[in-house]
Design a protein around this motif. Structure first.
Motif, PDB file in Angstrom:
ATOM      1  N   UNK A  10       2.352   6.523   3.112  1.00 57.49           N
ATOM      2  CA  UNK A  10       1.723   5.927   1.934  1.00 57.49           C
ATOM      3  C   UNK A  10       2.806   5.536   0.943  1.00 57.49           C
ATOM      4  N   UNK A  11       2.908   4.230   0.703  1.00 56.62           N
ATOM      5  CA  UNK A  11       3.900   3.696  -0.223  1.00 56.62           C
ATOM      6  C   UNK A  11       3.208   3.166  -1.478  1.00 56.62           C
ATOM      7  N   UNK A  12       3.957   3.145  -2.562  1.00 57.38           N
ATOM      8  CA  UNK A  12       3.529   2.469  -3.783  1.00 57.38           C
ATOM      9  C   UNK A  12       4.564   1.392  -4.116  1.00 57.38           C
ATOM     10  N   UNK A  13       4.103   0.149  -4.256  1.00 59.49           N
ATOM     11  CA  UNK A  13       4.979  -0.986  -4.546  1.00 59.49           C
ATOM     12  C   UNK A  13       4.619  -1.576  -5.911  1.00 59.49           C
ATOM     13  N   UNK A  14       5.601  -1.765  -6.792  1.00 60.60           N
ATOM     14  CA  UNK A  14       5.288  -2.352  -8.103  1.00 60.60           C
ATOM     15  C   UNK A  14       5.003  -3.844  -8.029  1.00 60.60           C
ATOM     16  N   UNK A  15       5.437  -4.503  -6.967  1.00 61.95           N
ATOM     17  CA  UNK A  15       5.204  -5.941  -6.805  1.00 61.95           C
ATOM     18  C   UNK A  15       5.251  -6.267  -5.313  1.00 61.95           C
ATOM     19  N   UNK A  16       4.773  -7.434  -4.890  1.00 61.19           N
ATOM     20  CA  UNK A  16       4.845  -7.794  -3.470  1.00 61.19           C
ATOM     21  C   UNK A  16       6.278  -7.684  -2.949  1.00 61.19           C
ATOM     22  N   UNK A  41      -2.813  -1.029   8.678  1.00 62.87           N
ATOM     23  CA  UNK A  41      -2.502  -0.951   7.253  1.00 62.87           C
ATOM     24  C   UNK A  41      -3.791  -0.922   6.443  1.00 62.87           C
ATOM     25  N   UNK A  42      -3.713  -0.271   5.316  1.00 58.05           N
ATOM     26  CA  UNK A  42      -4.837  -0.235   4.380  1.00 58.05           C
ATOM     27  C   UNK A  42      -4.280  -0.413   2.968  1.00 58.05           C
ATOM     28  N   UNK A  43      -4.615  -1.546   2.302  1.00 56.95           N
ATOM     29  CA  UNK A  43      -5.522  -2.605   2.757  1.00 56.95           C
ATOM     30  C   UNK A  43      -4.928  -3.398   3.924  1.00 56.95           C
ATOM     31  N   UNK A  44      -5.788  -4.078   4.712  1.00 51.34           N
ATOM     32  CA  UNK A  44      -5.290  -4.876   5.838  1.00 51.34           C
ATOM     33  C   UNK A  44      -4.411  -6.024   5.359  1.00 51.34           C
ATOM     34  N   UNK A  45      -3.263  -6.194   6.004  1.00 52.16           N
ATOM     35  CA  UNK A  45      -2.362  -7.302   5.681  1.00 52.16           C
ATOM     36  C   UNK A  45      -1.802  -7.865   6.996  1.00 52.16           C
ATOM     37  N   UNK A  61       6.249  -7.128   7.340  1.00 56.11           N
ATOM     38  CA  UNK A  61       5.095  -7.281   6.461  1.00 56.11           C
ATOM     39  C   UNK A  61       5.586  -7.689   5.074  1.00 56.11           C
ATOM     40  N   UNK A  62       4.666  -8.167   4.281  1.00 59.81           N
ATOM     41  CA  UNK A  62       4.900  -8.281   2.843  1.00 59.81           C
ATOM     42  C   UNK A  62       3.892  -7.346   2.193  1.00 59.81           C
ATOM     43  N   UNK A  63       4.394  -6.236   1.704  1.00 60.27           N
ATOM     44  CA  UNK A  63       3.514  -5.241   1.098  1.00 60.27           C
ATOM     45  C   UNK A  63       3.000  -5.758  -0.242  1.00 60.27           C
ATOM     46  N   UNK A 250      12.725  -0.623   6.149  1.00 59.93           N
ATOM     47  CA  UNK A 250      13.747  -1.248   5.322  1.00 59.93           C
ATOM     48  C   UNK A 250      13.015  -2.116   4.316  1.00 59.93           C
ATOM     49  N   UNK A 251      13.071  -1.730   3.058  1.00 57.43           N
ATOM     50  CA  UNK A 251      12.298  -2.411   2.025  1.00 57.43           C
ATOM     51  C   UNK A 251      13.222  -3.255   1.157  1.00 57.43           C
ATOM     52  N   UNK A 252      12.762  -4.452   0.822  1.00 54.71           N
ATOM     53  CA  UNK A 252      13.567  -5.388   0.054  1.00 54.71           C
ATOM     54  C   UNK A 252      13.040  -5.459  -1.377  1.00 54.71           C
ATOM     55  N   UNK A 253      13.028  -4.288  -2.003  1.00 53.16           N
ATOM     56  CA  UNK A 253      12.533  -4.152  -3.359  1.00 53.16           C
ATOM     57  C   UNK A 253      12.206  -2.704  -3.643  1.00 53.16           C
ATOM     58  N   UNK A 254      11.958  -2.348  -4.907  1.00 53.36           N
ATOM     59  CA  UNK A 254      11.675  -0.958  -5.263  1.00 53.36           C
ATOM     60  C   UNK A 254      10.337  -0.489  -4.695  1.00 53.36           C
ATOM     61  N   UNK A 255      10.263   0.796  -4.404  1.00 52.41           N
ATOM     62  CA  UNK A 255       9.026   1.388  -3.886  1.00 52.41           C
ATOM     63  C   UNK A 255       9.140   2.900  -3.956  1.00 52.41           C
TER      64      UNK A 255
END
Length: 272
Positions: A10-16, A41-45, A61-63, A250-255
């Motif tokens: 379970x991740x939390x992302x401040x932006x896509x 994934x939930x929500x589905x993407x 993906x783009x979270x 590997x995430x390309x932004x804060x999370x």
């Protein structure tokens, strides 16, 4: 035997945020899957998949902004046999190694062969070549490092763990890999599921596991400096030069990773 394996993150992302995930079971075990290990994934993407340079199955993906749950749950058929021990496996001269193994002789992000070469030859230069030498390296690393989840650090290298003498399974693997490469033995990092099947309690918390493979005797053989005994029920996810090549995400932004669960359980009554 059958093994139920899976994860829930379970991740939390401040932006896509674009993300690369390396969580699918390795193609070499696909025929053992009782059902596909589809990523949900939930929500589905949308999820896009590709093979990386090492043949691992990766997902893109783009979270979306907010919370995102990523999960999978599947059954794997397994022989129930422990890791193969091939004490007669011989070492290969570098000039006779297959070209595809040569990259696994070189230093990499977490395995600094240049810093450890002199130490490796002092420690293992007189050890029996081949299986005996790799096992001597595993024995040393197993004794040298104190295990503890509190010692986990995503930037710790083989040289650092050699000096600090504490770490987690990936640190054991990185140090053993670096020492093997210093001794001209190709070695590659592996990540996957490894439960406590056949191991008496108490059992630690479940996590993804790191081990390594060394190229001796004309093929790749499994070694595990952390446990240092043949184990039952390894389910490979990915291989690479070191953990940088097989990061679960590997995430390309804060999370923020808010929840992390992994399971590997033997099923006593096989399921269809």
């Amino acid at each position: 035997m059958q093994i139920r394996v899976g994860y829930e993150l379970l991740y939390a992302f401040p932006r896509p945020t674009p993300v690369i995930l390396t969580l699918s079971i390795h193609y070499s075990r696909v025929s053992d899957l009782v059902r596909p290990d589809h990523m949900l994934t939930s929500p589905p993407i949308p999820i896009r998949s590709y093979r990386d340079a090492f043949g691992n199955w990766c997902s893109r993906i783009v979270a979306p902004a907010g919370r995102l749950k990523i999960s999978a749950d599947t059954l794997v058929n397994d022989t129930g046999a422990p890791d193969v021990v091939a004490t007669q496996a011989e070492e290969h001269p570098v000039d006779s190694l297959p070209e595809e193994t040569l990259v696994f002789l070189l230093g990499s992000r977490y395995c600094e062969t240049d810093l450890l070469s002199e130490t490796a030859w002092c420690l293992f230069g007189q050890s029996p070549p081949g299986w005996g030498r790799v096992q001597a390296i595993c024995d040393f690393v197993h004794r040298h490092i104190a295990f503890g989840y509190e010692f986990a650090c995503p930037t710790k290298t083989a040289w650092e763990v050699f000096n600090e003498r504490k770490g987690v399974c990936r640190d054991y693997a990185h140090l053993a890999i670096a020492l093997c490469r210093c001794m001209n033995i190709p070695a590659r990092y592996c990540t996957g599921y490894l439960g406590d099947i056949g191991v008496p309690p108490p059992h630690g918390p479940m996590d993804f596991s790191g081990w390594f493979e060394a190229y001796i005797g004309g093929q790749w053989h499994t070694f595990d400096a952390r446990n240092n005994v043949p184990r039952i029920g390894r389910v490979l996810i990915a291989r690479g030069r070191d953990a940088a090549d097989v990061a679960i995400s590997t995430t390309f932004g804060p999370n923020t990773l808010e929840t992390f669960r992994v399971w590997t359980d033997e099923i006593t009554r096989p399921l269809a």
